[in-house]
Design a protein around this motif. Structure first.
Motif, PDB file in Angstrom:
ATOM      1  N   PHE A 139       0.827  -1.203   0.000  1.00 57.17           N
ATOM      2  CA  PHE A 139       0.000   0.000   0.000  1.00 57.17           C
ATOM      3  C   PHE A 139       0.861   1.252   0.000  1.00 57.17           C
ATOM      4  O   PHE A 139       0.521   2.259  -0.609  1.00 57.17           O
ATOM      5  N   PHE A 159       1.643   2.088  -3.390  1.00 59.78           N
ATOM      6  CA  PHE A 159       0.538   2.807  -4.019  1.00 59.78           C
ATOM      7  C   PHE A 159       0.608   4.301  -3.715  1.00 59.78           C
ATOM      8  O   PHE A 159       0.453   5.140  -4.597  1.00 59.78           O
ATOM      9  N   VAL A 160       0.890   4.623  -2.444  1.00 60.15           N
ATOM     10  CA  VAL A 160       0.961   6.035  -2.061  1.00 60.15           C
ATOM     11  C   VAL A 160       2.083   6.736  -2.821  1.00 60.15           C
ATOM     12  O   VAL A 160       1.914   7.832  -3.346  1.00 60.15           O
ATOM     13  N   SER A 198      -7.109   3.537  -9.449  1.00 60.96           N
ATOM     14  CA  SER A 198      -8.280   2.781  -9.000  1.00 60.96           C
ATOM     15  C   SER A 198      -8.036   1.290  -9.145  1.00 60.96           C
ATOM     16  O   SER A 198      -8.358   0.502  -8.251  1.00 60.96           O
ATOM     17  N   LEU A 238      -5.729  -0.032  -6.550  1.00 60.42           N
ATOM     18  CA  LEU A 238      -6.414  -0.169  -5.261  1.00 60.42           C
ATOM     19  C   LEU A 238      -7.236  -1.461  -5.233  1.00 60.42           C
ATOM     20  O   LEU A 238      -7.234  -2.185  -4.226  1.00 60.42           O
ATOM     21  N   ILE A 239      -7.923  -1.753  -6.346  1.00 61.06           N
ATOM     22  CA  ILE A 239      -8.708  -2.993  -6.386  1.00 61.06           C
ATOM     23  C   ILE A 239      -7.791  -4.198  -6.255  1.00 61.06           C
ATOM     24  O   ILE A 239      -8.066  -5.138  -5.503  1.00 61.06           O
ATOM     25  N   MET A 284      -6.602  -4.582  -2.791  1.00 61.98           N
ATOM     26  CA  MET A 284      -7.709  -5.018  -1.947  1.00 61.98           C
ATOM     27  C   MET A 284      -7.930  -6.518  -2.077  1.00 61.98           C
ATOM     28  O   MET A 284      -8.152  -7.210  -1.079  1.00 61.98           O
ATOM     29  N   TYR A 294      -5.326  -8.243  -0.132  1.00 64.03           N
ATOM     30  CA  TYR A 294      -5.537  -8.108   1.311  1.00 64.03           C
ATOM     31  C   TYR A 294      -6.656  -9.024   1.798  1.00 64.03           C
ATOM     32  O   TYR A 294      -6.548  -9.644   2.846  1.00 64.03           O
ATOM     33  N   THR A 295      -7.744  -9.114   1.022  1.00 62.73           N
ATOM     34  CA  THR A 295      -8.831  -9.972   1.485  1.00 62.73           C
ATOM     35  C   THR A 295      -8.418 -11.435   1.461  1.00 62.73           C
ATOM     36  O   THR A 295      -8.896 -12.224   2.266  1.00 62.73           O
ATOM     37  N   LEU A 324      -0.222  -6.798   3.916  1.00 65.12           N
ATOM     38  CA  LEU A 324       0.192  -5.890   2.839  1.00 65.12           C
ATOM     39  C   LEU A 324       1.698  -5.883   2.675  1.00 65.12           C
ATOM     40  O   LEU A 324       2.219  -5.210   1.807  1.00 65.12           O
TER      41      LEU A 324
END
Lengths: 123, 493
Positions: B133, B136-137, B174, B177-178, B181, B184-185, B190
């Protein structure tokens, strides 16, 4: 109560997916620059809602150790998606702000907001 | 240890936000501070590279949370080599643009240097971070400063290019992020090392699904084939040094992210073939598109996309020689393409349209700049004895060792196309008559120093490739050894 929570969960996931699809549709098919930026922003909101929903635990509590909740770690909702969404919202806000300022620049330069009339560069 | 990897992120970020304040005290600080910061970062990363040779990889734990939970920064031979390259190029970009807009205005220069510092921060952060993550930032930091820098010149069509970049970048973020996610699920973590360790537990379909989302997202920044529509426009419209920074710093960071994800995190069959095929398509399409370009910076942009395609091909071969060749290609491309953008910007300085025909006859008026451009062109085609020759040779021998003879043939044939369009420009520089409406612009002394030092590297490494091969070989070893990466990070717990 149980049934109500089930319906709520479906509603949240459904609206998240719906928001993502609406945003994609808007960003990909609309001709106005403002509507494209709106579409991107709606898609971002959908993704954020989806992330929050994924971290949710049915009937869970806030992930804070406080009085009366000392031993309830397994009932707490996952705090990491919430932290991620907070970051992602800030980033989305930044991108939207930059996009809108670029739209202003484009409008001043071309006197139009229609994306199909702005083609000085080869697309 | 002389310093910690955190400083690579903290110091430029702090400097970026201190620049406007310091500018209130003395306006020259705006131009001086970025240079000091980048020079410090370069010294720090060189000394850390020397340190890790004897002490092993540095894993920096942020704020006391051990690796699977908190964010960690990894300064390994691979990420360290890239950090050194990026800070070096950042320093040269600063040197080149030190006098930028000096006579015009204070305000634009301030914004330019703030955004430049943020761009370097983001790229170095992408390379150093060990958290998905967090990556990503950093990608978002790079992209947003990239949008700002692209739209820098108000009179050009720069807002259009920046909006195109923004549209693709917003979709990419976007998607990323998907993808994050989904991981992560499935795995509940992460941290990149822990994801790599637990990847075999993940459901196969989810694995493919998340990899596709992530590759599409990072592919936008890494200029892979169907997603690189922004690159030619951005390179044409952005200021010259920013084009160099984009191709030398940002794209290298994105390719690093791509490779770290495919090589370390995922254990999917077919991912290497994906790299090979997508790299080959990128290479062929970009080089043929470059052939028909009429604008100089657009041509350089397509050439840059093509070179990144070559690096992807080399990564896709998947052997140690392939990785070595890919890193060598990335290194030499960063140096040579910056030289080409720097000198090319001066050759077409006074024209906003930047057509190739505007370089006609410039060899007589700007002999040194024209000579440096020619040097860069020869080097990137891969003529001996320049640096580009050794990197291309490494790629070809890696492909031949893996029995990919057709690949060797295709690369050589497309390289002829590359030679044609570069030599066409060189021919115009030296053997055509100057057009009446073009005005040669003498480079500033700083720009001259920046270009000459790049040219010196091209020549010196062309004659003594051994100076860098050891470093690159260690980086390649580091990338191939997935188990060690996981072990080093997770043992910090």
């Amino acid at each position: 109560m149980e049934k109500y929570l089930d319906i709520l969960e479906i509603a949240i996931y459904g609206s998240a997916v719906a928001l993502i699809l609406i945003g994609l549709y808007g960003a990909l098919t609309k001709k106005s620059l403002i509507k494209i930026v709106l579409g991107l922003s709606i898609m971002d909101s959908g993704i954020h809602l989806m992330m929050i929903a994924l971290g949710y635990l049915k009937g869970g509590t806030a992930p804070i150790f406080s009085k009366g909740f000392e031993n309830s770690a397994d009932q707490m909702v996952d705090p990491i998606p919430q932290a991620l969404v907070l970051t992602a919202i800030v980033i989305g806000f930044g991108v939207t702000a930059v996009a809108l300022s670029l739209v202003i620049r484009l409008y001043r330069h071309h006197d139009t907001l229609r994306i199909d009339e702005i083609k000085n560069l080869k697309w | 240890m002389v310093g910690s990897p955190v400083l690579f992120v903290a110091i430029p970020l702090l400097a970026a936000f201190l620049i406007p304040l310091m500018g209130m005290i003395w306006k020259e600080f705006v131009r001086i501070i970025p240079g000091l910061v980048l020079a410090y970062m370069l010294v720090l990363s060189v000394s850390l590279i020397i340190y890790i040779q004897s002490h092993g990889t540095i894993v920096e734990v942020i704020s006391g949370w051990g690796p699977p939970v908190g964010i960690n920064l990894v300064f390994s031979p691979f990420s360290g080599a890239l950090t050194t390259l990026m800070t070096f190029l950042g320093l040269l970009v600063w040197l080149y643009s030190h006098k930028f807009k000096r006579n015009v205005d204070y305000e634009p220069a301030k914004k330019y240097f703030i955004l430049l510092m943020l761009m370097v921060t983001g790229s170095v952060g992408m390379v150093l971070t060990g958290d998905l993550f967090n990556m990503f930032v950093f990608i978002e930091i790079v992209s947003i400063s990239g949008y700002g820098l692209t739209s820098f010149f108000v009179r050009r069509d720069s807002a259009e290019a920046a909006f195109k970049f923004l549209l693709m970048g917003a979709f990419a973020s976007s998607f990323l992020l998907i993808g994050i996610m989904i991981i992560y699920t499935q795995l509940g973590t992460l941290n990149m090392a822990e994801i790599a360790q637990r990847m075999p537990q993940m459901d196969y379909h989810m694995k493919v699904f998340s990899l596709i989302f992530i590759l599409v997202a990072i592919g936008v920044e890494a200029e892979t084939f169907p997603l690189n529509g922004w690159a030619p426009d951005v390179y044409t419209q952005a200021p010259g040094p920013i084009s160099a920074a984009m191709s030398g710093i940002v794209v290298k960071a994105a390719v690093y992210a791509n490779i770290r994800i495919i090589y370390t995190m995922y254990d999917l069959q077919g991912a290497y073939e994906y790299l090979l095929i997508i790299g080959l398509i990128t290479f062929i399409v970009a080089e043929t598109a470059a052939l028909k370009q009429e604008r100089l910076k657009r041509m350089l942009a397509y050439s840059s996309i093509g070179q990144m395609g070559l690096a992807m091909i080399a990564f896709g071969i998947g052997t140690k020689e392939g990785v070595y060749a890919a890193l060598f290609l990335m290194f030499s491309h960063a140096i040579i393409k910056s030289l080409l953008f720097f000198s090319g910007s001066y050759l077409v300085y006074n024209k906003t349209s930047k057509y190739i025909k505007h370089v006609n006859g410039m060899g007589k008026y700007l002999p040194i700049t024209a000579f440096l451009f020619t040097l860069g062109a020869f080097a990137i085609i891969g003529l001996p004895p320049f640096m580009g020759f050794w990197s291309k040779l490494a790629l070809l021998s890696a492909a031949a060792d893996s029995n990919l003879v057709i690949l060797v043939a295709v690369i050589l044939v497309v390289s002829i196309v590359e030679a044609v369009y570069y030599l066409r420009v060189v021919n115009r520089i030296f053997f055509f008559k100057k057009r009446a409406n073009t005005k040669p612009e003498k480079p500033t002394i700083n720009a001259m120093i920046a270009m000459l030092s790049l040219a010196a590297i091209v020549l010196v490494i062309g004659f003594y490739p051994d100076l860098v091969t050891g470093l690159i070989e260690r980086a390649a070893d580091d990338l191939m050894d997935k188990g060690r990466y996981i072990g080093e990070i997770l043992s910090k717990n």
